[in-house]
Motif scaffolding. Structure first.
Motif, PDB file in Angstrom:
ATOM      1  N   GLY A   1      -4.441   9.014  -1.677  1.00  0.00           N
ATOM      2  CA  GLY A   1      -3.637   8.746  -0.482  1.00  0.00           C
ATOM      3  C   GLY A   1      -2.239   8.311  -0.879  1.00  0.00           C
ATOM      4  N   GLU A   2      -1.520   7.709   0.047  1.00  0.00           N
ATOM      5  CA  GLU A   2      -0.153   7.309  -0.251  1.00  0.00           C
ATOM      6  C   GLU A   2      -0.110   5.898  -0.833  1.00  0.00           C
ATOM      7  N   GLN A   3      -0.469   4.921  -0.016  1.00  0.00           N
ATOM      8  CA  GLN A   3      -0.493   3.523  -0.436  1.00  0.00           C
ATOM      9  C   GLN A   3      -1.407   2.778   0.530  1.00  0.00           C
ATOM     10  N   PRO A   4      -1.942   1.626   0.119  1.00  0.00           N
ATOM     11  CA  PRO A   4      -2.808   0.898   1.036  1.00  0.00           C
ATOM     12  C   PRO A   4      -2.054   0.468   2.287  1.00  0.00           C
ATOM     13  N   GLY A   5      -2.772   0.356   3.384  1.00  0.00           N
ATOM     14  CA  GLY A   5      -2.176  -0.141   4.611  1.00  0.00           C
ATOM     15  C   GLY A   5      -2.507  -1.616   4.790  1.00  0.00           C
TER      16      GLY A   5
ATOM     17  N   GLU B   1      -6.223  -2.430   4.250  1.00  0.00           N
ATOM     18  CA  GLU B   1      -6.616  -2.213   2.853  1.00  0.00           C
ATOM     19  C   GLU B   1      -6.083  -3.350   1.981  1.00  0.00           C
TER      20      GLU B   1
ATOM     21  N   PRO C   1      -9.286   0.962  -0.775  1.00  0.00           N
ATOM     22  CA  PRO C   1      -8.513   2.015  -0.109  1.00  0.00           C
ATOM     23  C   PRO C   1      -9.236   2.599   1.107  1.00  0.00           C
ATOM     24  N   PHE C   2      -8.449   3.041   2.050  1.00  0.00           N
ATOM     25  CA  PHE C   2      -8.943   3.757   3.230  1.00  0.00           C
ATOM     26  C   PHE C   2     -10.102   3.068   3.956  1.00  0.00           C
TER      27      PHE C   2
ATOM     28  N   ALA D   1      -6.627   4.920   9.286  1.00  0.00           N
ATOM     29  CA  ALA D   1      -6.534   6.217   8.592  1.00  0.00           C
ATOM     30  C   ALA D   1      -7.851   6.502   7.869  1.00  0.00           C
TER      31      ALA D   1
ATOM     32  N   ASN E   1      -4.970   5.656  -4.295  1.00  0.00           N
ATOM     33  CA  ASN E   1      -3.653   5.863  -3.699  1.00  0.00           C
ATOM     34  C   ASN E   1      -2.607   6.103  -4.778  1.00  0.00           C
TER      35      ASN E   1
ATOM     36  N   HIS F   1      -1.979  13.897   5.369  1.00  0.00           N
ATOM     37  CA  HIS F   1      -2.497  12.532   5.322  1.00  0.00           C
ATOM     38  C   HIS F   1      -3.184  12.243   6.655  1.00  0.00           C
TER      39      HIS F   1
HETATM   40  N1  URA Z   1      -3.209   5.103   3.898  1.00  0.00           N
HETATM   41  C1  URA Z   1      -3.269   5.466   2.589  1.00  0.00           C
HETATM   42  O1  URA Z   1      -2.564   6.348   2.116  1.00  0.00           O
HETATM   43  N2  URA Z   1      -4.140   4.830   1.824  1.00  0.00           N
HETATM   44  C2  URA Z   1      -4.944   3.902   2.278  1.00  0.00           C
HETATM   45  O2  URA Z   1      -5.713   3.379   1.491  1.00  0.00           O
HETATM   46  C3  URA Z   1      -4.859   3.561   3.647  1.00  0.00           C
HETATM   47  C4  URA Z   1      -3.986   4.168   4.429  1.00  0.00           C
END
Ligand code: URA
Length: 491
Positions: A332-336, A339, A345-346, A350, A372, A454
């Motif tokens: 993914g991109e980065q934790p939200g 997260e 993650p995730f 999302a 991520n 995404h």
């Molecule tokens: N979006 C992401 O790209 N990664 C996550 O872990 C949560 C949301």
């Protein structure tokens, strides 16, 4: 038939010398045996002679010495002959190690993985207890029972990590000792030679109870990762039952007392200060540098990563999650926000879209590794809320080191990039979703890449029709993942 005598069960140097001699004599693997210590050799075996002077060095692929070093640590009784067989075949089949389907290569890969895991377990589960030793003074001793012959392989890790201590690790087969300067190895010991408690224990238990994160409690996963065999040596396991019992209430408390954000005013000051932050160091202090031997070790190192400024406002590093031998890595991109709090993650909105698409395609998420591109949550505070902010090029670039470690250690068949940032991190260059989506791209001989959107792109779509259309397309990509890697199927 010739027999080579080795000094101890994972005597790599002894094996290497014997293997070179045997190659020089053109001895096929069936005509070579190995014995350890004072074991009796076979009745008709002659001792392997010393290597002839100026015997040529065999040439091997770069990866072989490291592989052989791990193979000789495996519990398999045939390990030395097997490692020699690989070396023997490599003399005429130079590309043998690249043939993943070859029986010997498959076996070697499995053995190497098992040894790496065993070594990791030792790093994670050894617990020192302090004793007062007349000769050595304060001295730390641990008892451990590895499954493979991994003491010599793993002891240098403890020498680096506990360089300032004097310590001994006792195991049934070998004893490793660090005198503060030098590592030495002695014969094995028995459990009763190890102390069972000390004054440090109370401190350690308090520490463990304070770092225990109830939101991450998964009893099944915990017992799989930390087999009960190791529990007896670990003081904190006495706490596990009461902590599990109290976990539900603690999770509730934790969610109610989510980290309080600094006031907007102080955030603004911080933002202004951030402009004058020193440029990022080329060699960051912590984390990046020494390649980890396992995902667990990488996760440990990444927990202290300070390689870019994102670590500071974030609650914690959110490292990838999933089996170390997963055939697929989802990036993914980065934790939200969620997260960042849960440390996984995730798991937020999302993650829900992602889970639903996996379920619709019949993919079992627990068989995959999910991570991520950037491992810290980047956000802008808005009142009490933390609003997702896109990571910039340099943050993606620096964090790519961790993604590369995950790729190296897991060696997946397929990487699925969820969104443009993930695709950029995997490919090392900017690409558009439009140009790359739903195509299987060869990254190297064993790994392919699939780029898709995404999941939060779907969440942000304003109208229902577009949402429905994009959900369908995303699920079709997940179906392609399953078609490419059928091992991910549920059940
Ligand atoms: N979006 C992401 O790209 N990664 C996550 O872990 C949560 C949301």
């Amino acid at each position: 038939m010739f027999d080579a005598r080795l000094a101890f069960p994972a005597d790599f140097e002894g094996w290497r010398t014997a293997a070179r001699t045997a190659l020089t004599l053109r001895l096929p693997p069936e005509e070579l045996s190995f014995t350890i210590g004072d074991e009796a050799a076979g009745l008709f075996a002659e001792p392997l002679p010393a290597p002839p002077a100026n015997a040529p060095q065999p040439t091997v692929p770069k990866a072989f010495p490291d592989l052989a070093r791990k193979l000789v640590c495996h519990a398999d009784e045939d390990r030395f002959v097997f490692a020699y067989r690989l070396l023997w075949r490599l003399q005429s089949e130079r590309k043998l190690l690249e043939i993943a389907a070859d029986k010997d290569v498959l076996r070697a890969t499995e053995m190497e993985k098992a040894v790496r895991r065993d070594s990791h377990k030792m790093k994670a589960f050894v617990r020192f207890r302090e004793i007062e030793d007349g000769e050595l003074g304060r001295h730390s001793v641990a008892w451990f029972e590895p499954f493979h012959h991994t003491v010599e392989l793993t002891a240098p890790f403890f020498a680096r990590r506990f360089a300032g201590m004097i310590w001994t690790i006792l195991t049934p087969e070998r004893t490793a000792h660090w005198n503060g300067e030098e590592l030495s190895f002695l014969p094995g010991a028995t459990r009763d030679m190890a102390p069972s408690d000390d004054d440090m224990e109370v401190l350690w238990l308090t520490y463990y109870a304070s770092i225990f994160n109830p939101a991450r409690l998964k009893v099944k996963a915990m017992t799989a990762e930390m087999p009960k065999k190791y529990w007896a040596n670990m003081p904190e396991t006495a706490l596990v039952k009461p902590l599990i019992a109290g976990a539900e209430a603690a999770t509730r408390r934790m969610l109610e007392t989510r980290p309080t954000l600094p006031s907007l005013h102080s955030e603004k000051l911080k933002e202004r200060r951030a402009v004058t932050l020193p440029r990022m160091e080329k060699t960051p202090e912590v984390g990046l540098g020494q390649s980890p031997d396992s995902i667990a070790e990488a996760r440990d190192q990444a927990a202290d990563c300070r390689a870019c400024p994102l670590w500071e406002p974030a609650t914690q590093t959110v490292f990838g999650k999933g089996p170390e031998d997963a055939p697929v890595i989802f990036v993914g991109e980065q934790p939200g926000d969620q997260e960042d709090i849960a440390g996984e993650p995730f798991v937020g909105p999302a993650g829900k879209v992602f889970d639903q698409a996996l379920a619709a395609a019949g993919i079992d998420r627990s068989q995959a590794y999910v991570t991520n591109a950037v491992k810290h949550f980047k956000f802008e505070p808005r009142g009490k809320r933390r609003i997702h902010a896109k990571p910039n090029m340099s943050e993606i670039k620096v964090c790519r080191w961790w993604l590369d470690q995950e790729r190296r250690l897991i060696a997946p068949k397929l990487i699925v990039a969820l969104g443009a940032t993930a695709a950029q991190a995997v490919l090392g260059k900017t690409v558009t979703i439009k140009a790359t989506r739903s195509k299987l791209i060869d990254l190297d001989e064993t790994t392919r890449l699939l780029v898709t959107v995404h999941p939060s792109y779907i969440l942000r779509l304003p109208d229902e029709a577009a949402k429905e259309r994009e959900t369908k397309a995303f699920r079709a990509d997940m179906a392609l993942v399953l078609e490419t890697v059928p091992e991910l199927a549920v059940g």
